[in-house]
Design a protein around this motif. Structure first.
Motif, PDB file in Angstrom:
ATOM      1  N   ILE A   1      -1.681  -0.366 -11.041  1.00 43.22           N
ATOM      2  CA  ILE A   1      -1.122  -0.152  -9.704  1.00 43.22           C
ATOM      3  C   ILE A   1      -2.164  -0.315  -8.590  1.00 43.22           C
ATOM      4  N   ALA A   2      -3.403   0.126  -8.827  1.00 42.10           N
ATOM      5  CA  ALA A   2      -4.415   0.075  -7.763  1.00 42.10           C
ATOM      6  C   ALA A   2      -4.814  -1.354  -7.422  1.00 42.10           C
TER       7      ALA A   2
ATOM      8  N   PRO B   1      -8.279   7.674 -11.194  1.00 38.93           N
ATOM      9  CA  PRO B   1      -7.213   8.439 -10.515  1.00 38.93           C
ATOM     10  C   PRO B   1      -6.265   7.516  -9.756  1.00 38.93           C
ATOM     11  N   GLU B   2      -6.797   6.388  -9.249  1.00 45.33           N
ATOM     12  CA  GLU B   2      -5.947   5.500  -8.466  1.00 45.33           C
ATOM     13  C   GLU B   2      -4.939   4.748  -9.333  1.00 45.33           C
ATOM     14  N   ASN B   3      -5.236   4.619 -10.650  1.00 45.76           N
ATOM     15  CA  ASN B   3      -4.266   4.004 -11.561  1.00 45.76           C
ATOM     16  C   ASN B   3      -3.541   5.023 -12.434  1.00 45.76           C
TER      17      ASN B   3
ATOM     18  N   ASP C   1       5.982  -0.340 -10.799  1.00 49.69           N
ATOM     19  CA  ASP C   1       5.371  -0.642 -12.094  1.00 49.69           C
ATOM     20  C   ASP C   1       4.183  -1.584 -11.976  1.00 49.69           C
ATOM     21  N   GLY C   2       3.814  -1.990 -10.761  1.00 47.88           N
ATOM     22  CA  GLY C   2       2.735  -2.972 -10.597  1.00 47.88           C
ATOM     23  C   GLY C   2       3.171  -4.396 -10.908  1.00 47.88           C
TER      24      GLY C   2
ATOM     25  N   GLU D   1       0.836  -1.205   0.000  1.00 49.48           N
ATOM     26  CA  GLU D   1       0.000   0.000   0.000  1.00 49.48           C
ATOM     27  C   GLU D   1       0.876   1.263   0.000  1.00 49.48           C
ATOM     28  N   THR D   2       2.005   1.202   0.657  1.00 47.81           N
ATOM     29  CA  THR D   2       2.941   2.328   0.641  1.00 47.81           C
ATOM     30  C   THR D   2       3.430   2.602  -0.778  1.00 47.81           C
TER      31      THR D   2
END
Lengths: 468, 468
Positions: free
Chosen positions: A351-352, B108-110, A380-381, A239-240
């Motif tokens: 990423i989310a 927005p989160e991605n 980069d996920g 999460e960071t």
């Protein structure tokens, strides 16, 4: 009585051109039959010959003759690919470019260089060091530029500098029939035709053999700071990382090691002062003032997520000690269970979705009963699990493959991809039809057929054979 | 007695599907017969019909029927292309996507969004503003996402954020026969097959029709500073830009206007307090401290090159006034000589060759006797001259084309390209064979034939017709 094979016929024509750089030596052929990662379950096949090229013209001569004789050719660089990209097919020639190690040109005033395909990034960066420049794409292992292009490699530097796709301006490559082509150029952008450079990057040797690379260089940052900090849970660490991206912090590198990987690293690198907890490695770059400023913001963010023992280093030696542990992660895994071999996953998601994927993957690992450290290019996920398989344990092998597939299908269901940087080869081919729609796959097949109608370039890799 | 044309046959089948969104209205057809820039010398041809699509399925239906009836289709977005990309061919349909203006998703989160091809960057950025995000590619004019992808557009933001190639993650597109395909995805990198997204970006509507774009967004920087300064000579201004790149200063935007362009801008924008001298516009972004730090370094560098009246602005309004002059440059040129039309060059070279190219181009302009303001994306090695041609002056027209070609050939001889961002279309097609080798051109042709065997997608554009 059967006549000579196609490869034998080609070899007779190639021998006068290449002398002892064309060989049927069994040790050399065996060395060219596999790479660091995945092995074909029935891997006994060797290439019929290995040919060591020194120039683009050598590659052109080889392909022209192999094209005429219908001989499959498998381009070979550092031998570091992980997904079976180098697995031989019957009666093929392994075309080894590792002797093509000339750095042809370095242009500090243009921030570019031109290298032969066999140059490694380590070699190049050693040579560039005195000029204050470097090439930022850093996959593990001693990969060559040709191989890094072919698999669209990235590494820890991709977050800030992008992958090979963003750092290669042009290529020299040889088509299946031996014709030499130049793609792209030496400029930072262009709008003059189809992006053939981008098409060859990531094509895994199936469309052309890359012989020279025009690369973008970057100035070594004025100031660099590194930080390591530990988290109570995997979720809080991930999460960071997600917050760092969403807040737009200009972090240069950001890597996550889970508790198992940290345990392996602590043992391997004598990396004292840390516990076997989920751990983040950060690198901040820029001017001294901006690095200091970023450190403050990052420290606040880390602490808000429960991160502890934020350790900060700006001195080169201290930073290198911190990052060495990260860079040695794969070897630490191998040493963690001597004699085991590893299957590496390489899933990537928006990423989310990363926290959900990584905590899910970790639950999958725990349920499997297998040992599989996690190390992630989380900016980069993208992350890897190295699933460790005991020797001669068919059941563990089966469970490892199931685990590998389960993690990838989790990524696909979250809008991700089967590979962030290792590519498809043979090992990940079953996911091509799950990830891409039929029209996309048929376009890939059409391009392959258009450029290599005889299917002699690394046949069977990347695009599945059953795609029409 | 001749029967209906192919386009008429297709129109009869399309009419029930599209109603009044399929039209033969002459005003509308005329509007679709040309765009902002270059015109074909004998430009009298109109498309037979214009069809306004609203959905990907509309585009699929249109192409399926046009493919069956052998009707050429020219995709049309904002109509802002400059190199004849939209010039009709006989009996063609102009497929207008400008009604496809839905912003389908903002994440927005991605840091991503998904838009229909007819959305403009202005529309998107207006919608994103409250979320602290923006899309950084900013060509002049009200270009659509589909068009920006098709020409591989860039603009003033490319220096920091890259071109469309770097900021598009995936596409929905329709193949020549109507099949719908998804390319790429929503992740920051992937290594799972040929880069079809990159192949379609810059393909100028010749390989597929782009209907949806998955784009990378960026956080609006915390602090922004702008600086304008003037130089005694063009060479000293360009040299400053080259040094900024070579020193690795993290400048966000860097634009150069020559004395003629500044004269036009001062008149057009009432841009007081400046002289008609070569002028650089800079934008610095980051945290407040880093922007202030960069300003100091930049100011020293500018002064070392003889730059004067370094004017610095951090307030939004003041910055906008400075940059408005730059953004209005093309319209300032048009207003500078009312009734004239402009031919725009778009050459690009490796950064170290930029001073030689630009001072050479300026000497060429002076020798031609024509008026041609220069405005440059100098951080990328790219600049435009707008060669102004008086109405009904065939001699000036001829000299303008000669000047255009002379500047481009200078760029090619310095290792550059014919276009940095406007593309090839028809107007720059003669340079394809000068810039690319025969093997590269034949690969482009092979890809075109593989994806569009009937040659119905924007036929005749980009890849020259005489390439085998």
């Amino acid at each position: 009585m059967t006549g000579p094979s196609a490869a034998e016929r080609a070899a007779r024509r190639l021998a006068p051109l290449f002398g002892d750089r064309l060989t049927a030596n069994e040790t050399i052929r065996d060395h060219h039959a596999h790479s660091e990662g995945w092995r074909h379950p029935d891997q006994t096949l060797l290439p019929a010959y290995v040919l060591f090229a020194r120039t683009t013209q050598d590659v052109s001569d080889t392909l022209r003759i192999c094209h005429e004789e219908n001989v499959p050719v498998i381009p070979f660089g550092g031998g570091t690919s992980l997904e079976g990209q180098l697995t031989p097919v019957p009666d093929c020639i392994s075309l080894d470019l590792s002797m093509m190690t000339d750095i042809l040109d370095v242009s500090p005033e243009n921030l570019t260089c031109r290298v032969q395909a066999g140059v490694t990034r380590q070699d190049l960066n050693l040579q560039l060091r005195t000029q204050g420049l470097f090439f930022p794409v850093d996959p593990g292992g001693e990969a060559t530029f040709g191989g890094m292009c072919a698999t669209r490699a990235s590494g820890t530097g991709a977050m800030r500098y992008g992958t090979m796709r963003a750092n290669v301006l042009g290529l020299t490559a040889v088509l299946a029939d031996g014709r030499i082509l130049q793609t792209g150029g030496a400029v930072r952008k262009a709008a003059t035709g189809y992006d053939l450079t981008g098409l060859l990057i990531g094509s895994e040797g199936t469309l052309a053999v890359i012989t020279e690379v025009q690369a973008q260089l970057h100035p070594i940052p004025e100031a660099v700071g590194a930080a390591v900090c530990q988290f109570p849970t995997l979720a809080s660490a991930v999460e960071t990382a997600v917050l760092v991206i969403q807040c737009g912090l200009t972090v240069g590198r950001m890597e996550l090691l889970d508790d198992v990987q940290m345990d392996a690293c602590i043992q391997y690198s004598h990396f004292t002062g840390y516990e076997a907890l989920p751990t983040m490695f950060f690198e901040l770059t820029g001017s001294p003032a901006s690095v200091a400023e970023q450190e403050t913001v990052l420290r606040d963010l880390v602490e808000s997520q429960g991160g502890q023992s934020f350790r900060w280093a700006t001195a080169t030696e201290e930073r290198n000690t911190l990052w060495k542990a990260r860079h040695d992660a794969f070897w630490a895994c191998m040493a963690y269970r001597p004699g085991y071999r590893g299957i590496t996953t390489d899933a990537i998601v928006p990423i989310a979705a990363l926290t959900e994927l990584m905590t899910g993957a970790r639950a999958d690992i725990d349920a499997s009963g297998l040992l599989a450290p996690i190390v992630g290019h989380v900016g980069d996920g993208n992350f890897h699990t190295v699933i460790l398989i005991p020797p001669n344990d068919a059941d563990a092998e089966k469970r490892a493959l199931e685990l590998d597939h389960k993690i990838i299908r989790r990524a696909l269901s979250l809008g991700g991809c089967a590979s962030g940087e290792h590519g498809i080869g043979l090992a990940k081919q079953i996911f091509m039809t799950e990830e891409h729609d039929p029209a996309a796959l048929s376009v890939m097949r059409a391009i392959k057929t258009a450029l290599d109608p005889k299917n002699i370039l690394n046949p069977g890799k990347l695009v599945p054979a059953d795609v029409p």
